[in-house]
Design an enzyme around this catalytic site. Structure first.
Site, mmCIF file in Angstrom:
data_model
loop_
_atom_site.group_PDB
_atom_site.id
_atom_site.type_symbol
_atom_site.label_atom_id
_atom_site.label_comp_id
_atom_site.label_asym_id
_atom_site.label_seq_id
_atom_site.Cartn_x
_atom_site.Cartn_y
_atom_site.Cartn_z
ATOM 1 N N GLU A 189 -68.797 -13.906 13.287
ATOM 2 C CA GLU A 189 -67.647 -13.112 13.735
ATOM 3 C C GLU A 189 -66.349 -13.418 12.971
ATOM 4 O O GLU A 189 -65.363 -13.921 13.546
ATOM 5 C CB GLU A 189 -67.442 -13.309 15.245
ATOM 6 C CG GLU A 189 -68.608 -12.869 16.082
ATOM 7 C CD GLU A 189 -68.277 -12.782 17.568
ATOM 8 O OE1 GLU A 189 -67.205 -13.245 17.994
ATOM 9 O OE2 GLU A 189 -69.112 -12.226 18.313
ATOM 10 N N GLU A 206 -75.973 -11.771 19.432
ATOM 11 C CA GLU A 206 -75.358 -12.172 20.701
ATOM 12 C C GLU A 206 -75.192 -10.946 21.580
ATOM 13 O O GLU A 206 -74.806 -9.881 21.102
ATOM 14 C CB GLU A 206 -73.965 -12.802 20.516
ATOM 15 C CG GLU A 206 -73.944 -14.173 19.919
ATOM 16 C CD GLU A 206 -72.538 -14.730 19.830
ATOM 17 O OE1 GLU A 206 -71.674 -14.336 20.641
ATOM 18 O OE2 GLU A 206 -72.282 -15.535 18.919
HETATM 19 N N1 LIG Z 1 -66.198 -14.397 24.545
HETATM 20 N N2 LIG Z 1 -67.210 -14.628 24.451
HETATM 21 C C1 LIG Z 1 -68.578 -14.917 24.416
HETATM 22 C C2 LIG Z 1 -69.053 -15.219 22.954
HETATM 23 C C3 LIG Z 1 -68.509 -16.551 22.444
HETATM 24 O O1 LIG Z 1 -68.802 -17.605 23.345
HETATM 25 C C4 LIG Z 1 -69.195 -16.798 21.105
HETATM 26 O O2 LIG Z 1 -68.914 -18.100 20.587
HETATM 27 C C5 LIG Z 1 -68.723 -15.770 20.076
HETATM 28 O O3 LIG Z 1 -69.623 -15.801 18.974
HETATM 29 C C6 LIG Z 1 -68.598 -14.359 20.645
HETATM 30 O O4 LIG Z 1 -67.507 -14.103 21.422
HETATM 31 C C7 LIG Z 1 -68.656 -14.100 22.027
#
Ligand SMILES: N#[N+]C[C@@H]1[C@@H](O)[C@H](O)[C@@H](O)[C@@H]2O[C@H]12
Length: 448
Positions: free
Chosen positions: A167, A352
């Site tokens: 991300e 995810e």
């Molecule tokens: N907020 N939220 C949950 C989740 C977060 O915990 C993850 O680390 C990220 O990759 C993505 O944002 C999603």
């Protein structure tokens, strides 16, 4: 959907986590500080003063957690490597104890028939590199490539799916524009530079993998499909800006070799003129794309909302999660089909997908009833099937997350896990959603 849901016979069903959110012991065995150990130590940065110092204690409980995945019948597990465990200073001396920890985890996963899917960077930049400019320093592409080479050399004999970055939009928007995530900057001139260097680093790591790797490598992006609140031209234009900023800012340069034109409109003088050679680096051919999907956004024009001039429009009849996200499984289908239409046919993994809801205290018999999360799971699995029916080459699905964990600046209160974690005792309890997911996996998606 009338016809039974059909998933490919080798579909990879699994769960996902990240190092800082679950491991704990961030400085154990020679590991160095990361921007998140620093951020967490800064008062007010993480809700309730929560930190990743213990988290889910996975650094010590990894064998039990793998056994839990086996008990649930998982086929795959997506996790991240903490760069500062491998290179405590980000470059230079390698920490053998850090390499050995992930050796043990990977070997245990394979011994239990679980496919490791490894993310090189899930937001926890070594603090020593942040001191040298971090994602604002163009040299970081070389630093990241050197780290990647060490990790590929060590684990590519056992890891067949690699992810460079998780991300990049969140890293940039949270870490450099709005300051809500580490390293906590609020600077519209820095954000585009950090974002561009993330993509350069991604490309540099893929180049290294093409030299020495034997399997597959991709990128994971969060995609939030945007829908105009009305067909008024200003709402349609706002929606286009939002889509360019959050979604196409990453997929266009990687797959089309250029940024969306809207970004110059959004950032104005803060948007640099990038050298053409950078796009040759950024647009290295990938073996798959990973997509994280959580929700959609209905957009309207709002001139006061810097810098996008877009505001979200809440949907009165919808269910919203504890993180304020609309439950909208159709958006997952639209995202997957939309990717195929814009960027072509290629293997896709949903890396995810999940939801945070308040979980009631454990019932007397030790069960955790989470019907809203179960409904989300059912809806999203059906959305995957709809995308497959429309020709998407979907290869796998990772629920976020295996465990309740540290939800970054939101702390431990926002629970995404299908397994409940009592952070006082570290007791794990599969929620009803975990039992449902286990049935879904065992039936290859047929049992909803
Ligand atoms: N907020 N939220 C949950 C989740 C977060 O915990 C993850 O680390 C990220 O990759 C993505 O944002 C999603």
């Amino acid at each position: 959907m009338t016809r039974p849901i059909r998933f490919p016979s080798n579909f990879l069903w699994g769960t996902a986590t990240s190092a800082y959110q679950i491991e704990g012991s961030p400085l154990a065995d020679g590991a160095g500080h990361s921007i998140w150990t620093r951020f967490a130590a800064t008062p007010g940065r993480i809700a309730n003063g929560d930190t990743g110092d213990v988290a889910c204690d996975h650094y010590r409980r990894w064998r039990d957690d793998v056994a839990l995945m086996r008990q649930l019948g998982m086929k795959a597990y997506r996790f991240s490597i903490a760069w500062s465990r491998i290179l405590p200073q980000g470059t230079g001396a390698v920490n053998e104890a850090g390499l050995a920890f992930y050796d043990r985890l990977i070997d245990e996963l394979l011994a239990n028939g679980i496919e490791p899917m490894v993310t090189l960077y899930h937001w926890d930049l070594p603090a020593a590199l942040d001191d040298r400019g971090g994602w604002l320093n163009p040299d970081i592409a070389d630093w990241f490539a050197a780290y990647a080479r060490i990790v590929f050399d060590r684990y590519d004999d056992r890891v067949r799916h690699w992810v460079t970055l998780n991300e990049p939009w969140v890293v940039t928007d949270g870490g450099y524009l709005h300051g809500t995530l580490a390293p906590g900057h609020r600077n519209a001139y820095e954000a585009p530079i950090a974002s561009h260097n993330l993509l350069r680093a991604h490309g540099a790591a893929v180049q290294v993998y093409r030299e020495i790797g034997r399997h597959q490598i991709g990128l994971v992006v969060n995609i939030e499909p945007k829908y105009p609140a009305s067909d008024a031209p200003e709402d349609v234009a706002a929606t286009r800006r939002a889509d360019a900023y959050m979604n196409r800012q990453y997929l266009d340069p990687v797959f089309l070799g250029s940024y969306p034109a809207e970004l110059k409109e959004i950032f104005g003088p803060a948007w640099p003129d990038w050298p053409a050679r950078d796009f040759d680096l950024i647009s290295q051919k990938l073996d798959f794309i990973g997509i994280n999907y959580y929700t959609r956004n209905v957009c309207r024009h709002d001139g006061a909302n810097w810098p996008l001039q877009v505001a979200p429009v809440r949907q009165p009849q919808a269910t919203y999660t504890e993180t304020g996200w609309e439950v909208f499984p159709q958006g997952l289908t639209d995202t997957l089909v939309g990717f195929k239409r814009r960027y072509g046919d290629m293997p896709v993994y949903v890396m995810e997908n999940g939801s945070a809801f308040y979980d009631p205290p454990q019932a007397a018999h030790g069960r955790v009833h989470d019907p809203l999360r179960m409904d989300c799971l059912r809806g999203n699995i059906a959305a995957l099937a709809a995308a497959i029916e429309q020709g998407v080459d979907l290869r796998g699905y990772m629920v976020w997350s295996l465990l309740d964990n540290l939800e970054w600046s939101l702390g431990f209160a926002k629970r995404f896990g299908i397994v409940h974690v009592d952070f006082a005792t570290q007791r794990r309890t599969p929620k009803d959603s975990a039992l449902l997911y286990a049935r879904i996996v065992a039936s290859n998606g047929a049992c909803l």
